[in-house]
Design a protein around this motif. Structure first.
Motif, PDB file in Angstrom:
ATOM      1  N   PHE A  71       2.861  63.782  28.727  1.00 36.98           N
ATOM      2  CA  PHE A  71       2.567  63.280  27.386  1.00 36.98           C
ATOM      3  C   PHE A  71       1.653  62.067  27.442  1.00 36.98           C
ATOM      4  N   SER A  72       1.785  61.230  28.461  1.00 32.48           N
ATOM      5  CA  SER A  72       0.914  60.060  28.565  1.00 32.48           C
ATOM      6  C   SER A  72      -0.548  60.472  28.719  1.00 32.48           C
ATOM      7  N   THR A  73      -0.796  61.606  29.372  1.00 32.61           N
ATOM      8  CA  THR A  73      -2.161  62.126  29.487  1.00 32.61           C
ATOM      9  C   THR A  73      -2.617  62.711  28.160  1.00 32.61           C
ATOM     10  N   LEU A  74      -1.734  63.461  27.527  1.00 34.21           N
ATOM     11  CA  LEU A  74      -2.074  64.091  26.254  1.00 34.21           C
ATOM     12  C   LEU A  74      -2.434  63.052  25.202  1.00 34.21           C
ATOM     13  N   ILE A  75      -1.637  62.002  25.089  1.00 31.72           N
ATOM     14  CA  ILE A  75      -1.860  61.005  24.043  1.00 31.72           C
ATOM     15  C   ILE A  75      -3.165  60.254  24.288  1.00 31.72           C
ATOM     16  N   ARG A  76      -3.505  60.073  25.554  1.00 31.55           N
ATOM     17  CA  ARG A  76      -4.758  59.386  25.875  1.00 31.55           C
ATOM     18  C   ARG A  76      -5.960  60.254  25.554  1.00 31.55           C
ATOM     19  N   THR A  77      -5.934  61.499  26.010  1.00 32.57           N
ATOM     20  CA  THR A  77      -7.093  62.357  25.830  1.00 32.57           C
ATOM     21  C   THR A  77      -7.273  62.766  24.366  1.00 32.57           C
ATOM     22  N   ALA A  78      -6.168  62.992  23.653  1.00 35.89           N
ATOM     23  CA  ALA A  78      -6.258  63.450  22.271  1.00 35.89           C
ATOM     24  C   ALA A  78      -6.803  62.375  21.334  1.00 35.89           C
ATOM     25  N   SER A  79      -6.614  61.104  21.713  1.00 41.36           N
ATOM     26  CA  SER A  79      -7.080  60.009  20.859  1.00 41.36           C
ATOM     27  C   SER A  79      -8.381  59.389  21.353  1.00 41.36           C
ATOM     28  N   HIS A  80      -9.029  60.044  22.311  1.00 45.41           N
ATOM     29  CA  HIS A  80     -10.213  59.457  22.928  1.00 45.41           C
ATOM     30  C   HIS A  80     -11.331  59.198  21.917  1.00 45.41           C
ATOM     31  N   ALA A  81     -11.565  60.143  21.027  1.00 46.52           N
ATOM     32  CA  ALA A  81     -12.670  59.989  20.067  1.00 46.52           C
ATOM     33  C   ALA A  81     -12.442  58.793  19.154  1.00 46.52           C
ATOM     34  N   GLN A  82     -11.209  58.648  18.650  1.00 46.60           N
ATOM     35  CA  GLN A  82     -10.908  57.517  17.763  1.00 46.60           C
ATOM     36  C   GLN A  82     -10.968  56.199  18.522  1.00 46.60           C
ATOM     37  N   HIS A  83     -10.528  56.227  19.758  1.00 50.24           N
ATOM     38  CA  HIS A  83     -10.586  55.041  20.607  1.00 50.24           C
ATOM     39  C   HIS A  83     -12.032  54.600  20.810  1.00 50.24           C
ATOM     40  N   THR A  84     -12.878  55.569  21.147  1.00 51.20           N
ATOM     41  CA  THR A  84     -14.287  55.264  21.392  1.00 51.20           C
ATOM     42  C   THR A  84     -14.967  54.733  20.138  1.00 51.20           C
ATOM     43  N   GLU A  85     -14.670  55.329  19.001  1.00 50.35           N
ATOM     44  CA  GLU A  85     -15.271  54.875  17.750  1.00 50.35           C
ATOM     45  C   GLU A  85     -14.893  53.426  17.446  1.00 50.35           C
ATOM     46  N   ALA A  86     -13.611  53.087  17.671  1.00 49.69           N
ATOM     47  CA  ALA A  86     -13.171  51.717  17.407  1.00 49.69           C
ATOM     48  C   ALA A  86     -13.843  50.726  18.350  1.00 49.69           C
ATOM     49  N   LEU A  93       6.846  68.898  18.340  1.00 54.42           N
ATOM     50  CA  LEU A  93       6.293  68.628  17.016  1.00 54.42           C
ATOM     51  C   LEU A  93       6.221  67.133  16.759  1.00 54.42           C
ATOM     52  N   GLU A  94       7.262  66.423  17.146  1.00 48.89           N
ATOM     53  CA  GLU A  94       7.262  64.976  16.958  1.00 48.89           C
ATOM     54  C   GLU A  94       6.229  64.312  17.864  1.00 48.89           C
ATOM     55  N   LYS A  95       6.059  64.847  19.046  1.00 47.80           N
ATOM     56  CA  LYS A  95       5.031  64.294  19.934  1.00 47.80           C
ATOM     57  C   LYS A  95       3.646  64.428  19.319  1.00 47.80           C
ATOM     58  N   GLN A  96       3.389  65.535  18.655  1.00 48.47           N
ATOM     59  CA  GLN A  96       2.097  65.693  17.998  1.00 48.47           C
ATOM     60  C   GLN A  96       1.933  64.667  16.885  1.00 48.47           C
ATOM     61  N   TYR A 135       5.271  52.318  32.250  1.00 48.18           N
ATOM     62  CA  TYR A 135       5.116  52.542  30.815  1.00 48.18           C
ATOM     63  C   TYR A 135       4.742  53.995  30.550  1.00 48.18           C
ATOM     64  N   ARG A 136       3.807  54.534  31.326  1.00 42.93           N
ATOM     65  CA  ARG A 136       3.415  55.927  31.147  1.00 42.93           C
ATOM     66  C   ARG A 136       4.581  56.870  31.415  1.00 42.93           C
ATOM     67  N   ALA A 137       5.439  56.497  32.381  1.00 43.32           N
ATOM     68  CA  ALA A 137       6.618  57.323  32.647  1.00 43.32           C
ATOM     69  C   ALA A 137       7.560  57.332  31.443  1.00 43.32           C
ATOM     70  N   LEU A 138       7.660  56.194  30.753  1.00 45.01           N
ATOM     71  CA  LEU A 138       8.466  56.158  29.530  1.00 45.01           C
ATOM     72  C   LEU A 138       7.875  57.082  28.464  1.00 45.01           C
ATOM     73  N   LEU A 139       6.555  57.071  28.335  1.00 51.77           N
ATOM     74  CA  LEU A 139       5.916  57.989  27.387  1.00 51.77           C
ATOM     75  C   LEU A 139       6.199  59.441  27.765  1.00 51.77           C
ATOM     76  N   ASP A 140       6.100  59.748  29.034  1.00 52.17           N
ATOM     77  CA  ASP A 140       6.338  61.125  29.479  1.00 52.17           C
ATOM     78  C   ASP A 140       7.766  61.567  29.192  1.00 52.17           C
ATOM     79  N   ALA A 141       8.692  60.620  29.185  1.00 50.67           N
ATOM     80  CA  ALA A 141      10.104  60.939  28.958  1.00 50.67           C
ATOM     81  C   ALA A 141      10.534  60.705  27.510  1.00 50.67           C
ATOM     82  N   LEU A 142       9.590  60.516  26.607  1.00 56.55           N
ATOM     83  CA  LEU A 142       9.932  60.237  25.211  1.00 56.55           C
ATOM     84  C   LEU A 142      10.888  61.320  24.687  1.00 56.55           C
TER      85      LEU A 142
END
Length: 235
Positions: A24-39, A204-207, A192-199
């Motif tokens: 999940f830590s990888t997913l959350i990073r890659t999925a938000s990359h465009a918004q991150h870059t724009e900011a 559906l909630e992760k999305q 911290y990333r391990a905590l995200l992976d174990a959320l």
């Protein structure tokens, strides 16, 4: 949020083996990359990191951070026992007191008198507060985008401030970026990333958390845009 930027959460984790779902830590990073870059490509941040703005702009930016981190940290006590958000509430991350120390250095003991947030900052802080009150997993999205950014790309701002405006290395004026109780930032970010992976939430909630992370970057970008209107050097 070119060179590394202030909101970059962390270096990319190792590649996912073929045939397995990404953490999940990888997913959350890659999925938000465009918004991150724009900011992070906002003109204000480019001008600040390029040393083209004065210390007044840096102070104004720091003031806006204070409102956001008050929202994050004033609400955290109620989440301490929450199974979703609670594990992320590490006291060594707390930034409000360090921001106040920086602002006292930048603006004197009366730095807070008459201080009001920009409209975008108020909206950002209100969203953090609402998530803390009603949706702990959404609060985690905001926690992630802020604190891992501080530990990573935020260090670029510290270096710029020390070099451009003459602050002592890791001294008053840049205390916000100095995590004295985290001896090994790389190890901390792995934990911290391990905590995200174990959320402890379903897919559906992760999305929804991913979507809130994107929203957090958009809120941050709106603050940058309003700061750019105050300090329109690039224009």
């Amino acid at each position: 949020m070119t060179a590394p930027r202030p909101t970059s959460p962390a270096p990319s984790p190792p590649p996912t083996p073929p045939g397995s779902a990404p953490p999940f830590s990888t997913l959350i990073r890659t999925a938000s990359h465009a918004q991150h870059t724009e900011a992070e490509n906002a003109s204000f941040m480019g001008d600040l990191l390029g040393g083209r703005l004065g210390v007044t702009a840096y102070r104004r930016y720091t003031e806006q951070l204070w409102f956001v981190y008050r929202a994050l940290e004033d609400t955290s006590g109620a989440l301490a026992g929450d199974p979703v958000a609670g594990p992320f509430l590490r006291p060594e991350l707390a930034r409000t007191a360090e921001l106040e120390r920086d602002l006292a250095h930048l603006g004197g003991p009366a730095w807070h008198e008459g201080l009001t947030p920009l409209p975008a900052t108020a909206a950002y802080a209100d969203r953090v507060t609402a998530c803390a009150r009603d949706w702990p997993a959404g609060y985690v999205a905001h926690h992630y985008t802020r604190y891992l950014g501080d530990l990573s790309g935020g260090q670029i701002i510290r270096g710029t401030a020390e070099k451009t405006w003459g602050f002592a290395r890791k001294g008053d004026g840049v205390r916000f970026y100095v995590f004295e109780e985290i001896a090994n930032p790389a190890a901390f970010k792995r934990e911290y990333r391990a905590l995200l992976d174990a959320l402890p939430v379903d897919d559906l909630e992760k999305q929804r958390v991913v979507d809130e992370c994107k929203h957090a970057f958009r809120l941050n970008g709106a603050v940058f845009r309003e700061l750019g209107e105050e300090f329109p050097l690039s224009a």
